[in-house]
Design an enzyme around this catalytic site. Structure first.
Site, PDB file in Angstrom:
ATOM      1  N   ASP A 222       0.824  -1.086   0.029  1.00 57.63           N
ATOM      2  CA  ASP A 222      -0.099  -0.156  -0.019  1.00 57.63           C
ATOM      3  C   ASP A 222       0.917   1.429   0.022  1.00 57.63           C
ATOM      4  O   ASP A 222       2.052   1.249   0.624  1.00 57.63           O
ATOM      5  CB  ASP A 222      -1.032  -0.013   1.229  1.00 57.63           C
ATOM      6  CG  ASP A 222      -1.922   1.043   1.345  1.00 57.63           C
ATOM      7  OD1 ASP A 222      -3.022   0.706   0.705  1.00 57.63           O
ATOM      8  OD2 ASP A 222      -1.715   2.250   1.799  1.00 57.63           O
ATOM      9  N   GLU A 266      -4.921   2.493  -4.138  1.00 57.33           N
ATOM     10  CA  GLU A 266      -3.431   2.540  -4.023  1.00 57.33           C
ATOM     11  C   GLU A 266      -2.746   1.225  -3.647  1.00 57.33           C
ATOM     12  O   GLU A 266      -1.562   1.216  -3.132  1.00 57.33           O
ATOM     13  CB  GLU A 266      -2.890   3.571  -3.087  1.00 57.33           C
ATOM     14  CG  GLU A 266      -3.421   3.375  -1.799  1.00 57.33           C
ATOM     15  CD  GLU A 266      -4.701   4.085  -1.207  1.00 57.33           C
ATOM     16  OE1 GLU A 266      -4.810   4.419  -0.292  1.00 57.33           O
ATOM     17  OE2 GLU A 266      -5.649   4.011  -2.098  1.00 57.33           O
TER      18      GLU A 266
END
Length: 362
Positions: A222, A266
């Site tokens: 992430d 993301e």
């Protein structure tokens, strides 16, 4: 080998390679099997030489086909050499088997098809023209030109061009469908922004790997502080960061025999083969050194990421394995970000000494 109307060039070349071996056996039968050879009575003086040359080429081509990966640049060279060999071998066989009246002439249709598959209309025209010239030389070399021989000669040339023209039309249509199939496959399994495999393909691959009991590593990642980047610089900058990370992860995945995915937003994922501890550290050295060395937007923004790593040997159910890797990822985020948490309890930090080691390896 999977049989389908939409085969790639490598699979198609394999079929023609197998056909050559079949024709080699047929040649042995018509020249040396007494019940056939005695009745056909073909000229066999130079056939052993053709047999030797053919066997050497075919064996080398077969080995090359087994070793060449799909899409390899040398596959086109191998295909061209194969078509040239087929033409020479066919003309040689026609000379030995009654010239214009040879019962082996239908092999010429396969040669035209072979050339047409790779070079479409150009291949059809060139191969048909080459066969016309070669076959015409055989006709003119004959001492007598009886009506029946001339009729067969003209009829065979006519069908060579018919096969060439219609074959090229069929191949163009088939290749168009094949290209459309590739495009649909890419759209179905590829994330449009990053160019990585998408969430759907990730779930399929994770299910396949776990159900087959293969040992592998699941890496969930992430981007740190991504919401702040979007808020401060805008979503276009955020998209550019995602795109450049996708390009980087593609390279890293290929280098380490892994698959890279955009999981969503993301978040990213890697599916890695089971690695030793040394190779695991090397993978993250490579990943973090590239993250540190690259700017991911026109604003020269640097990016850090956090990762959670779970091994399939500790969990065999896809959802539980994914949940475990997610827990490790969020643990890395809560512990200060820019780190990787392993299911062994080890925490990876990219430090200055890691950078020096990674640079020395390069």
């Amino acid at each position: 080998m999977k049989l389908t109307l939409y085969m790639d060039d490598r699979e198609t070349e394999k079929i023609f390679s197998y056909l050559r071996w079949i024709f080699l056996v047929v040649g042995l039968l018509v020249f040396y099997y007494p019940p056939l050879a005695d009745r056909l009575n073909f000229t066999k003086e130079t056939f052993p030489l053709l047999l030797l040359v053919g066997f050497v080429y075919m064996a080398a081509a077969q080995i090359a086909l087994l070793k060449i990966a799909p899409g390899n640049q040398y596959l086109n060279v191998l295909a061209k050499a194969g078509i040239l060999f087929d033409f020479v071998a066919l003309m040689w066989l026609l000379v030995l088997t009654n010239g214009v009246m040879s019962p082996l002439f239908p092999i010429a249709y396969l040669l035209v098809m072979h050339a047409t598959i790779y070079w479409r209309t150009k291949g059809a025209i060139i191969s048909s023209a080459a066969l016309t010239v070669g076959y015409s030389f055989l006709y003119m070399a004959q001492a007598q030109h009886e009506f029946f021989t001339t009729f067969v000669f003209i009829l065979n040339l006519f069908f060579i061009w018919v096969v060439g023209v219609f074959g090229s039309l069929i191949v163009i249509r088939e290749r168009m469908h094949f290209k459309q199939k590739e495009i649909f496959h890419e759209l179905m399994f590829t994330d449009y922004l990053t160019g990585l495999y998408n969430h759907r393909h990730f779930q399929e691959q994770l299910r396949i790997l776990t159900s087959s009991r293969q040992k592998f590593m699941l890496v969930m990642g992430d981007i740190d502080h991504f919401k702040q980047i979007n808020d401060q610089y805008g979503h276009l900058t955020g998209d550019e960061i995602l795109r450049r990370i996708g390009e980087l992860f593609k390279v890293i995945a290929e280098k380490h025999d892994a698959q890279a995915f955009r999981y969503g937003g993301e978040e990213f994922a890697f599916l890695l083969p089971e690695l030793s501890e040394t190779l695991q550290i090397r993978f993250f050295d490579d990943l973090y050194s590239n993250l540190l060395a690259n700017n991911f937007s026109d604003e020269s923004l640097s990016v850090t990421m956090s990762f959670g790593i779970a091994s399939s040997k500790n969990q065999k159910i896809p959802d539980k394995l994914l949940g475990y890797a997610d827990q490790l990822l969020y643990s890395a985020k809560a512990a200060g970000k820019n780190q990787a948490k392993f299911d062994t309890g080890y925490t990876y930090f990219y430090a200055a000494e890691n950078a020096e080691i990674a640079a020395a390896r390069q």
